[in-house]
Write a protein that holds these residues in place. Structure first.
Motif, PDB file in Angstrom:
ATOM      1  N   MET A 199       0.842  -1.209   0.000  1.00 41.96           N
ATOM      2  CA  MET A 199       0.000   0.000   0.000  1.00 41.96           C
ATOM      3  C   MET A 199       0.874   1.256   0.000  1.00 41.96           C
ATOM      4  N   VAL A 200       1.910   1.230   0.827  1.00 44.78           N
ATOM      5  CA  VAL A 200       2.803   2.393   0.891  1.00 44.78           C
ATOM      6  C   VAL A 200       3.502   2.573  -0.465  1.00 44.78           C
ATOM      7  N   THR A 201       3.962   1.462  -1.035  1.00 42.91           N
ATOM      8  CA  THR A 201       4.635   1.554  -2.335  1.00 42.91           C
ATOM      9  C   THR A 201       3.697   2.144  -3.379  1.00 42.91           C
ATOM     10  N   TRP A 202       2.444   1.697  -3.397  1.00 47.37           N
ATOM     11  CA  TRP A 202       1.472   2.230  -4.365  1.00 47.37           C
ATOM     12  C   TRP A 202       1.323   3.740  -4.174  1.00 47.37           C
ATOM     13  N   GLN A 203       1.218   4.146  -2.887  1.00 52.41           N
ATOM     14  CA  GLN A 203       1.026   5.579  -2.621  1.00 52.41           C
ATOM     15  C   GLN A 203       2.257   6.376  -3.015  1.00 52.41           C
ATOM     16  N   MET A 204       3.456   5.736  -2.897  1.00 54.38           N
ATOM     17  CA  MET A 204       4.666   6.433  -3.303  1.00 54.38           C
ATOM     18  C   MET A 204       4.677   6.630  -4.815  1.00 54.38           C
ATOM     19  N   GLN A 205       4.218   5.606  -5.538  1.00 56.78           N
ATOM     20  CA  GLN A 205       4.253   5.688  -6.997  1.00 56.78           C
ATOM     21  C   GLN A 205       3.128   6.547  -7.557  1.00 56.78           C
ATOM     22  N   HIS A 206       1.985   6.573  -6.907  1.00 60.60           N
ATOM     23  CA  HIS A 206       0.852   7.329  -7.437  1.00 60.60           C
ATOM     24  C   HIS A 206       0.589   8.574  -6.575  1.00 60.60           C
ATOM     25  N   CYS A 207      -0.316   8.460  -5.629  1.00 58.68           N
ATOM     26  CA  CYS A 207      -0.552   9.581  -4.719  1.00 58.68           C
ATOM     27  C   CYS A 207      -1.098   9.030  -3.413  1.00 58.68           C
ATOM     28  N   TRP A 208      -1.114   9.879  -2.388  1.00 54.66           N
ATOM     29  CA  TRP A 208      -1.537   9.428  -1.068  1.00 54.66           C
ATOM     30  C   TRP A 208      -2.992   8.971  -1.077  1.00 54.66           C
ATOM     31  N   GLY A 209      -3.288   8.006  -0.206  1.00 53.01           N
ATOM     32  CA  GLY A 209      -4.626   7.434  -0.146  1.00 53.01           C
ATOM     33  C   GLY A 209      -5.707   8.441   0.185  1.00 53.01           C
ATOM     34  N   ILE A 210      -5.341   9.495   0.921  1.00 54.48           N
ATOM     35  CA  ILE A 210      -6.354  10.472   1.320  1.00 54.48           C
ATOM     36  C   ILE A 210      -6.920  11.188   0.100  1.00 54.48           C
ATOM     37  N   PHE A 211      -6.124  11.279  -1.003  1.00 52.66           N
ATOM     38  CA  PHE A 211      -6.612  11.991  -2.185  1.00 52.66           C
ATOM     39  C   PHE A 211      -7.508  11.117  -3.040  1.00 52.66           C
ATOM     40  N   VAL A 212      -7.278   9.794  -3.018  1.00 54.44           N
ATOM     41  CA  VAL A 212      -8.158   8.927  -3.804  1.00 54.44           C
ATOM     42  C   VAL A 212      -9.334   8.435  -2.975  1.00 54.44           C
ATOM     43  N   GLN A 213      -9.199   8.459  -1.662  1.00 56.98           N
ATOM     44  CA  GLN A 213     -10.289   7.956  -0.809  1.00 56.98           C
ATOM     45  C   GLN A 213     -10.573   8.940   0.324  1.00 56.98           C
ATOM     46  N   PRO A 214     -10.963  10.192   0.013  1.00 54.81           N
ATOM     47  CA  PRO A 214     -11.176  11.168   1.098  1.00 54.81           C
ATOM     48  C   PRO A 214     -12.307  10.761   2.035  1.00 54.81           C
ATOM     49  N   VAL A 215     -13.381  10.211   1.475  1.00 57.28           N
ATOM     50  CA  VAL A 215     -14.516   9.822   2.328  1.00 57.28           C
ATOM     51  C   VAL A 215     -14.104   8.712   3.279  1.00 57.28           C
ATOM     52  N   ALA A 216     -13.381   7.732   2.714  1.00 55.56           N
ATOM     53  CA  ALA A 216     -12.933   6.619   3.550  1.00 55.56           C
ATOM     54  C   ALA A 216     -12.019   7.112   4.656  1.00 55.56           C
ATOM     55  N   PHE A 217     -11.222   8.142   4.350  1.00 55.12           N
ATOM     56  CA  PHE A 217     -10.322   8.698   5.363  1.00 55.12           C
ATOM     57  C   PHE A 217     -11.114   9.209   6.561  1.00 55.12           C
ATOM     58  N   VAL A 218     -12.164  10.005   6.271  1.00 55.38           N
ATOM     59  CA  VAL A 218     -12.982  10.553   7.360  1.00 55.38           C
ATOM     60  C   VAL A 218     -13.669   9.429   8.119  1.00 55.38           C
ATOM     61  N   LEU A 219     -14.238   8.478   7.380  1.00 56.43           N
ATOM     62  CA  LEU A 219     -14.949   7.373   8.033  1.00 56.43           C
ATOM     63  C   LEU A 219     -13.995   6.563   8.900  1.00 56.43           C
ATOM     64  N   PHE A 220     -12.824   6.265   8.340  1.00 53.48           N
ATOM     65  CA  PHE A 220     -11.882   5.423   9.064  1.00 53.48           C
ATOM     66  C   PHE A 220     -11.374   6.134  10.315  1.00 53.48           C
ATOM     67  N   CYS A 221     -11.094   7.452  10.184  1.00 55.58           N
ATOM     68  CA  CYS A 221     -10.644   8.206  11.355  1.00 55.58           C
ATOM     69  C   CYS A 221     -11.694   8.168  12.448  1.00 55.58           C
ATOM     70  N   THR A 222     -12.954   8.423  12.060  1.00 52.82           N
ATOM     71  CA  THR A 222     -14.034   8.418  13.047  1.00 52.82           C
ATOM     72  C   THR A 222     -14.128   7.069  13.736  1.00 52.82           C
ATOM     73  N   ALA A 223     -14.131   6.000  12.905  1.00 55.63           N
ATOM     74  CA  ALA A 223     -14.253   4.666  13.479  1.00 55.63           C
ATOM     75  C   ALA A 223     -13.051   4.339  14.354  1.00 55.63           C
ATOM     76  N   ALA A 224     -11.868   4.802  13.939  1.00 55.21           N
ATOM     77  CA  ALA A 224     -10.666   4.494  14.721  1.00 55.21           C
ATOM     78  C   ALA A 224     -10.719   5.181  16.071  1.00 55.21           C
ATOM     79  N   ILE A 225     -11.215   6.437  16.093  1.00 53.94           N
ATOM     80  CA  ILE A 225     -11.343   7.128  17.383  1.00 53.94           C
ATOM     81  C   ILE A 225     -12.376   6.414  18.246  1.00 53.94           C
ATOM     82  N   ALA A 226     -13.455   5.940  17.607  1.00 47.35           N
ATOM     83  CA  ALA A 226     -14.467   5.213  18.361  1.00 47.35           C
ATOM     84  C   ALA A 226     -13.885   3.921  18.930  1.00 47.35           C
ATOM     85  N   GLU A 227     -12.989   3.274  18.173  1.00 51.13           N
ATOM     86  CA  GLU A 227     -12.385   2.025  18.636  1.00 51.13           C
ATOM     87  C   GLU A 227     -11.514   2.235  19.856  1.00 51.13           C
ATOM     88  N   THR A 228     -10.921   3.418  19.990  1.00 48.60           N
ATOM     89  CA  THR A 228     -10.065   3.642  21.155  1.00 48.60           C
ATOM     90  C   THR A 228     -10.879   3.882  22.415  1.00 48.60           C
TER      91      THR A 228
END
Lengths: 209, 383
Positions: B207-236
C-alpha cells in the motif's frame, strides 16, 4: 399587565450543521487557536499576569500560593486586636463584640486597672480575650459592634488550617500579634486617652468630682 | 542470523517505545488540554537533587503517576471470576501492542549499499536481498485483515473486565464497549474496502509503495479517510466515544473495579491504541513513510513541466522516510487528542446511530462509487 413576550426564533438546522463534520472543524479551529496562543505564551514566556489583568487573553492561571489574587479592602479576614500607642490593646472589655457575636465564639474576661492607674474608673481591660476561630462565621458583627475600633478583620489573610483543634483557639497575645494587610498593628482612627487635651468627653479633671 | 537479530531489535524497540507511549501521551494530553483551556497544566511534581529542581514542564507527573500506580493497593472484588478478572487487562493491551507488528515504518534497508544510490536491482539480487532489513516487524500477506482480526480481539478484554468484576456499572460498561467496538469494526472494515480496491492489495508495505508511486490514499479515498478516522477514534473508546467508561453514569465503566497497575494497563492500552491507530491511518491514507516528493532515489519533482532530481544516498532516504513516518504519526496523535478535548461525549444511542446509520451506509456507498469508477477506468473502452 402582562409583559411583552419576545418570541425567539429557534435557529434552523442546516444540512451543514446536521452533517456534524463542519461543526467539528469549527470547534477544532477554536481549540487549536487557543492551543497555539497558550503554547506561544508559555514558550515565549509572555504569560499575562493573571493577578493584575484577570481578563487578559490567554493563560489565566494564578499559581497559588506563590501568586494571590488581592482581596478587597473590606474583605473580612482573620481578626486582630488593635494596639494603642503604648502597645496595650485598645479593647476596653465592654463585651459588645461577644454580645453581638451570633456564633458566640468570643470570650472576654474583663479586669479592672490597678489602683492608681490613670485609666482606672474610665475603662476596663481584657485579662483574657479568646476567639474560637472554628466557631467564627466571619460575619464581621464584632467589628461593627466595637465602639473603640479595637477588633478588626482587615488582615487580608485566611484562617490557617491547623491539624489540631486547640490551635484554632486564638488568645489575646496571638490576636494582638496579627497585623493588618498594610502591616500596621494600630488603627487609623485616633485614640484619645483620658487626661489628654484632645479627649473630647468629660474626664476626672473636667468633670469636677 | 541477521533476520533474527534485526527482528528482535525491531520488536524490542517497538514494544519499548509503546510501553513508554502511555507516560508521554499522558503528559501530552494534560499539557495540550491545559493550553487549549487557557491553563498552565501540571508543573508541580519536582525531582530535587541537591539545589537542582527538575520539573521538565510537568513530565515528572507521569513518573509520579507510575510510582503511585505501583504502590496502590491491588484490591480485587471478592465476587466475580478471578481468573478472567486478572486476564482482562492483558487481553485489552496485548492486541494493541500486536498491531504495531505489521505497520511498516520505513523502506527496506540494504545494509551493503548504505552510501549508494538506490537501485531496484538490489531487491532482485539474492545476495543483497539476504542482507536487507525491512523496517516492518512482520510482513504478512494478510496485512490489513490481520489488523482487523487483532483489533477486534481488543473488545474481549473490555467485555471480560466488565463481566468478571461483579459490578453492575462494570457490566454496563463492558456491554457498551462490546457493542460499540463491534459496531464500529464493521464501518471501519468496509471503509477500507475502497482503499484495498484501489491499491489492489491488503499488504501494508505494498500500500505504501502504491502511494509512493501514485498519490496518497487520502486523495483517492477522502470519504474513507474521514470514516476510518471516526471509526478508529471510536475504537479507542476515548472521548467523544467514551460511553463505556462514562464517568457521570457508570463511575468508570468496565474498569471501575480495577486498581493500581491493572487499571494502568487499561489506561495505557487506550494510549497505545491511539498511537497504533495513528500509525495505521498514516500507512493507509497518508503515504506511510513516504515524504512528499521523495522517492527511493531521493527528491523527485516532475510536475507542471518542472523537473527536479536530487539524488540522495540510500541511508539518507531511509532516515528521511522514518522521520516522515514519525512526524505524520505525531501529527495524527495530536489531532486525536485535540478531538478528544474539543468534542463533548455522545449519548449512547447517538453513538449507535452514527455507527449504523451514518458510517456504515456511507462506507458502503464509498465502496459502490469506488468500484464503479474503477470499473470505468479499467474497462477496455476507456483505453
Amino acid at each position: 399587565m402582562p409583559g411583552k413576550t419576545k418570541v425567539l426564533k429557534k435557529p434552523a438546522r442546516t444540512l451543514a450543521d446536521q452533517s456534524y463534520l463542519l461543526e467539528v472543524m469549527k470547534g477544532l479551529g477554536t481549540t487549536l487557536k487557543h492551543f497555539f496562543q497558550g503554547t506561544g505564551q508559555m514558550v515565549s514566556g509572555n504569560v499575562p499576569d493573571a493577578v493584575k489583568y484577570p481578563l487578559a487573553e490567554g493563560i489565566a492561571t494564578i499559581s497559588y500560593p506563590e501568586e494571590k489574587r488581592p482581596y478587597a479592602e473590606r474583605w473580612r479576614g482573620v481578626h486582630r486586636l488593635t494596639h494603642r500607642d503604648d502597645g496595650s490593646p485598645r479593647c476596653v472589655a465592654c463585651l459588645c463584640c461577644s454580645t453581638a457575636c451570633p456564633a458566640q465564639c468570643i470570650y472576654i474576661k474583663p479586669g479592672e486597672y490597678p489602683e492608681g492607674d490613670k485609666r482606672r474608673g474610665y475603662e476596663r481591660y481584657p485579662v483574657e480575650f479568646v476567639i474560637d476561630e472554628l466557631r467564627c462565621i466571619f460575619c464581621g458583627f464584632c467589628v461593627e459592634a466595637c465602639p473603640c475600633d479595637a477588633i478588626r478583620m482587615d488582615t487580608g489573610t485566611h484562617m490557617t488550617a491547623f491539624d489540631e483543634k486547640s490551635a484554632f483557639i486564638y488568645d489575646k497575645d496571638k490576636l494582638m500579634s496579627i497585623v493588618s494587610q498594610h502591616g500596621t498593628q494600630k488603627s487609623e482612627n485616633p485614640r484619645h486617652e483620658p487626661g489628654e487635651a484632645s479627649h473630647p468627653g468629660i474626664d476626672r479633671l473636667r468633670g469636677g468630682h | 542470523m541477521l533476520f533474527w537479530i534485526s527482528t528482535t531489535l525491531k520488536v524490542l524497540v517497538a514494544i519499548g517505545f509503546l510501553a513508554q507511549v502511555a507516560a508521554i501521551l499522558l503528559w501530552v494530553e494534560r499539557k495540550q488540554s491545559a493550553m487549549m483551556q487557557n491553563r498552565i497544566g501540571p508543573n508541580r511534581a519536582t525531582i530535587k537533587i541537591g539545589r537542582f529542581e527538575i520539573r521538565a514542564a510537568g513530565l515528572v507527573h507521569s513518573i509520579a503517576d507510575g510510582i503511585k500506580m505501583v504502590w496502590k493497593a491491588d484490591w480485587e472484588p471478592t465476587g466475580g471470576d478471578h481468573l478472567l478478572y486478572r486476564l482482562a487487562p492483558i487481553i485489552a493491551i496485548v492486541p494493541a501492542l500486536c498491531l504495531c507488528a505489521v505497520i511498516p515504518f520505513g523502506p527496506t534497508v540494504f545494509i551493503d549499499h548504505a552510501r549508494d544510490l538506490y537501485d531496484p536491482a538490489w531487491a532482485a539480487d539474492a545476495a543483497t536481498a539476504a542482507r536487507s532489513v525491512p523496517l516492518q516487524i512482520a510482513n504478512l500477506d494478510v496485512g490489513v485483515l490481520f489488523v482487523f482480526a487483532v483489533a477486534g480481539a481488543g473488545v474481549i478484554g473490555a467485555a471480560l473486565a466488565g463481566w468478571s468484576s461483579d459490578n453492575k456499572f462494570s457490566l454496563m460498561g463492558g456491554l457498551r464497549a462490546a457493542s460499540q467496538m463491534v459496531s464500529y469494526e464493521v464501518a471501519m472494515g468496509i471503509s477500507l474496502v475502497g482503499a484495498m480496491m484501489i491499491f489492489q492489495t491488503v499488504r501494508l508495505d505494498e500500500m505504501v509503495t502504491w502511494q509512493m508511486q501514485h498519490c496518497w490514499g487520502i486523495f483517492v479515498q477522502p470519504v474513507a479517510f474521514v470514516l476510518f478516522c471516526t471509526a478508529a477514534i471510536a475504537e479507542t473508546k476515548r472521548v467523544p466515544f467514551d460511553t463505556p467508561e462514562g464517568e457521570s453514569e457508570l463511575v468508570a465503566g468496565y474498569f471501575t473495579e480495577y486498581a493500581g497497575l491493572k487499571m494502568a494497563m487499561f489506561a495505557s492500552g487506550e494510549f497505545v491504541e491511539v498511537c497504533v491507530s495513528s500509525a495505521l491511518i498514516t500507512t493507509i491514507f497518508l503515504g506511510g513513510w513516504q515524504f512528499p516528493f521523495v522517492q527511493l532515489t531521493g527528491f523527485e519533482f516532475h510536475y507542471f513541466g518542472i523537473n527536479i532530481s536530487w539524488h540522495w544516498a540510500h541511508f539518507i532516504v531511509v532516515a528521511v522516510s522514518f522521520l516522515s513516518f514519525c512526524l505524520k504519526c505525531v501529527f495524527l496523535i495530536f489531532m486525536q487528542l485535540q478531538v478528544r478535548w474539543t468534542l463533548p461525549r455522545f449519548r449512547y444511542d447517538q453513538i449507535m446511530k452514527l455507527g449504523w446509520r451514518m458510517l456504515l451506509p456511507a462506507a458502503l456507498l464509498n465502496v459502490l462509487v469506488t468500484g464503479t469508477v474503477l470499473l470505468f477506468l479499467n474497462s477496455p473502452s476507456a483505453h
